[in-house]
Every structure is written in C-alpha cells, then in structure tokens.
Design an enzyme around this catalytic site. Structure first.
Site, short mmCIF file in Angstrom:
data_model
loop_
_atom_site.label_atom_id
_atom_site.label_comp_id
_atom_site.label_asym_id
_atom_site.label_seq_id
_atom_site.Cartn_x
_atom_site.Cartn_y
_atom_site.Cartn_z
N LYS A 72 0.83 -1.20 0.00
CA LYS A 72 0.00 0.00 0.00
C LYS A 72 0.87 1.25 0.00
CE LYS A 72 -3.60 -2.08 2.97
NZ LYS A 72 -4.79 -1.98 2.11
N ARG A 104 -9.78 -12.01 2.77
CA ARG A 104 -10.61 -13.13 2.34
C ARG A 104 -9.88 -14.46 2.47
NH1 ARG A 104 -11.25 -10.35 -3.39
NH2 ARG A 104 -11.01 -8.60 -1.95
#
Length: 427
Positions: free
Chosen positions: A207, A281
């Site tokens: 990020k 996830r």
C-alpha cells in the site's frame, strides 16, 4: 476534577442571537441542546462532538428528556481517542442503566481495541483480549482454543498461515465456544467469524502510505463480532454460539507469500494469489470452513474487507451481502431497531464466477473485467460456506473506522455494528 458542565435538552429553538440553525446554546446554568424532532440522536451526537471540541471534559446530563438512546448518542460523539472524559449520567431505572453500562463497557472495548497501535496489538494479543472480554461476562460458559504459527500449517489452516507467516508475530486462530446450555452436545445456533489483520501493509502488493496509515484498524471485524457476542450475552443470549477470529499481520519479509502462490484449502478449493493486499478473504476462508462444519443456523462474518465498499457507502454505512433475502431483512430490521446504519449491496450467483485463474480454481481478486470489488469479494467467501444460499451474512465493515474527525465522530473507531449483530443473535 472541575465542576461538571450541565447539559440539558429543550424542544424549543435557540434564541435568535445564536442563529437560525443553532443546535446548542450556552447560558449561566450550562449548555442547552435544542432538539427539532427530525434526528434528535444525530443532533445530540454532533453537539457532543462540538462540546468536546470546546475542551469541556466533565459534563452532567441533567433535566428532562435524557433516556438511554439520547445518553448513548451523546457519548458516541463525546468520546475521543485522546484524553479522559467524565459524564455524570441521568437517573435511569436499573434495567436501563444496566443497558447503558453494558454499552459503555463493551462498545468502548471495541473502539479502544481497534484504536490500539499495531505495536501493542499483535495477533496473539488480539485473541487474548477477546478471550478476556468474553470471560468477563460469561466465563463459566466459555471455552476456547488458540492455534498459532506452525500448528496452523500442520492442521491445514493454509490461508491464515500463508498470510501471517511473513511476520515475526505468529498468526493465530481463536476458536471460542459460548455454551450456556451445559450440554456439550448442544447444537450450535450461530457462528461468528472475524477478520483480525492486526496490521496490513499490503504485503508485496504494498500500500501507499496514505492507504497504510490506518491499517492498525484492519482487525475491526474481529473486534466487532467479539463485542457483539459479549453484548448479546449481557442481553440474555441463551443459545450456543461459536466465535472464530482469524488473526495475522500482513507484512513483507523473505518468508512472506508472493503473487502467483497457490493456497490449498481443507475444503478442496485452490486459490491463486494475484494480490497480496486481498489477504482478508484468504484468512476468513479458514474460519468459514470451520464455521460451516458446525452446521449452525446462522453464520455471520465481519471484515474490513474492501475499499470498494467504502467507495460505495463511505464510512457511514456497513455493507451487507447475502443470498438469503429473509435473513438479510432480519439483520436490516435489527439495525433499524438499534439505530445503526447498514446498507445491502448486490451479491448474485454470477459474482462467484468473476474470480478466474489460469492456474487454480479461484483467484483471490477480480480482474479489470469485473470491477464490482465488494461483491466479488463476497462471492469469493461464498466458496467457503457450505450452504452459502441460506443462513449466511457477510458484513464488509466500511463504517468501522474514520481516519479523520467529522461532525459526529472523533477520528478512530466507531463501534458500529455491535448492537445490530447482538440484536439479531437474541431476536
């Protein structure tokens, strides 16, 4: 401690000298909040934020009109991550005061835990904090198991182990059983699964700083479902519920997972990693497999899962996904009862097929051809829920945390969602 500033409520408009839209006024006796009957809780919360901004750290809620909901609205706006505040609460009957006290204890725990620096809150610390909270409300009915590090790999929790192995702090799975029945063979009514990424750098799909600086909050789903279970217990939950927290750091190292890796899950699914920043996830999948094995009536997972949900809803609503229309309606009804903001977003059968991989059954992220990122993420999770069309709710926690203060919230965690999930569990 200074003398308390008295805060009273009025249904009359403020004196014209304060302006046509004044929500509060100040006089020799204290501060008056002027309710207009349109959104009184919101008005009180926004006024409380302004009062805190004035540097007033000791208040007394006094006079007519203060009930549990209005007192709670004041606290939601008044509480902030820095400094201490003292509130002298209005007179409430025993039942209502207990409700308020439980909110203050449990939802403040959620907010404070999410706000904690990642240096202080690693995967194991998060799991232990959850245990401590639940033991504080129902220790006689709580049992738990913590599995971590290489034990996860040996027991085939490959998503959680793969994501967390790049950190010096071992990944952890907390499996907690709340069983008030006294019967070890009692059926499990519900399973709660929480994403507990205690810091998310994005891994090798790293990020930018502007997107990483709030990633201590990426365990917000785990904190939310933990708080929801604790709060439901205080409201009399008498059914067996299991909690699974999937806790890890997502960091870069020589041992971190990489793009192109393939994860082999216990339910037979194989997943190609094409974005290490779509890690939530991957860890939730392990928890959902365990939850499905319990054959519960209800599975709820909660996660700060996608930026797409925030793009759609901002930080004002939690995003809800489900194939079960009746169950989704029940949760939205619970949210309305608790005055918490949820919004249902699309989840269709075709979203399950929008994660193509050339080398595995699934990709962990959708391609540019399938831009509905929050829906495809929910579709991914459905592959790990045995009966995904019934009894499963996925909450993408877009309202969990605010990077900057706004008129009704300080910067940091909100605690939203705890009451709604607890309401559904006890309905």
């Amino acid at each position: 401690m200074t003398e308390a500033m008295k805060i009273t409520l009025s249904t009359q408009p403020a004196d014209a000298r304060w302006g046509d839209k004044a929500t509060y006024s100040i006089n020799n006796d204290g501060i008056t909040l002027h309710l207009n009957g349109k959104d009184d809780s919101g008005l009180i919360q926004r006024a409380a934020r302004k009062i805190d901004g004035l540097g007033i750290k000791h208040v007394q809620l006094t006079g007519a009109g203060w009930d549990v909901e209005r007192s709670w609205a004041f606290w939601q706006g008044y509480k902030g991550p820095k400094g201490s505040r003292k509130v002298e609460w209005p007179d409430l009957d025993d039942e209502k005061r207990k409700e308020l006290d439980n909110r203050l204890t449990i939802i403040d725990w959620v907010r404070d835990t999410i706000n904690a620096p990642a240096e202080e809150l690693g995967p194991e610390q998060l799991a232990q904090r959850a245990v401590d909270l639940l033991c504080s409300v129902a220790c006689d009915h709580v049992s738990y198991r913590i599995t971590k590090g290489e034990d996860l790999r040996e027991q085939n929790y490959m998503g959680l182990h793969t994501v967390g192995r790049g950190s010096d702090r071992a990944p952890v799975l907390l499996a907690l059983d709340y069983n008030p029945t006294g019967d070890k063979d009692a059926p499990v009514y519900a399973c709660l699964v929480g994403k507990g990424i205690t810091f998310d750098s994005g891994g090798y799909s790293i990020k930018q700083s502007a997107f990483m600086d709030s990633m201590k909050s990426d365990m917000g789903g785990a904190a939310t479902v933990t708080g929801a279970l604790a709060f439901a217990i205080t409201r009399g939950l008498n059914k067996r519920v299991k909690l699974y927290l999937c806790c890890a750091d997502n960091l870069i190292s020589g041992n971190a997972f990489k793009l192109g890796d393939i994860i082999h899950y216990r339910n037979g699914k194989n997943v190609e990693v094409m974005n290490t920043d779509a890690e939530g996830r991957l860890v939730l999948a392990d928890g959902l497999i365990d939850a499905s094995a319990q054959k519960p009536e209800l599975i709820i997972d909660a996660a700060t899962l996608t930026g797409a949900a925030k793009t759609a809803l901002g930080n004002d609503y939690h995003a809800l996904f489900s194939f079960d229309d009746a169950l989704a309606g029940r949760l939205l009804a619970s949210a309305a009862e608790e005055n918490e903001p949820f919004w249902r977003l699309p989840l269709a059968e075709f979203h399950r097929n929008q994660l193509p991989s050339n080398f595995a059954e699934l990709n962990n992220t959708g391609s540019a051809a399938y831009p509905a990122g929050a829906s495809t993420a929910a579709g991914f999770l459905s592959h790990f829920v045995e009966n995904y069309q019934q009894g499963w709710l996925h909450i993408d926690c877009s309202a969990t945390y605010r990077k900057a203060p706004v008129e009704q919230w300080s910067a940091g965690a909100t605690g939203l969602g705890v009451r709604t999930i607890a309401n559904l569990l006890t309905a």
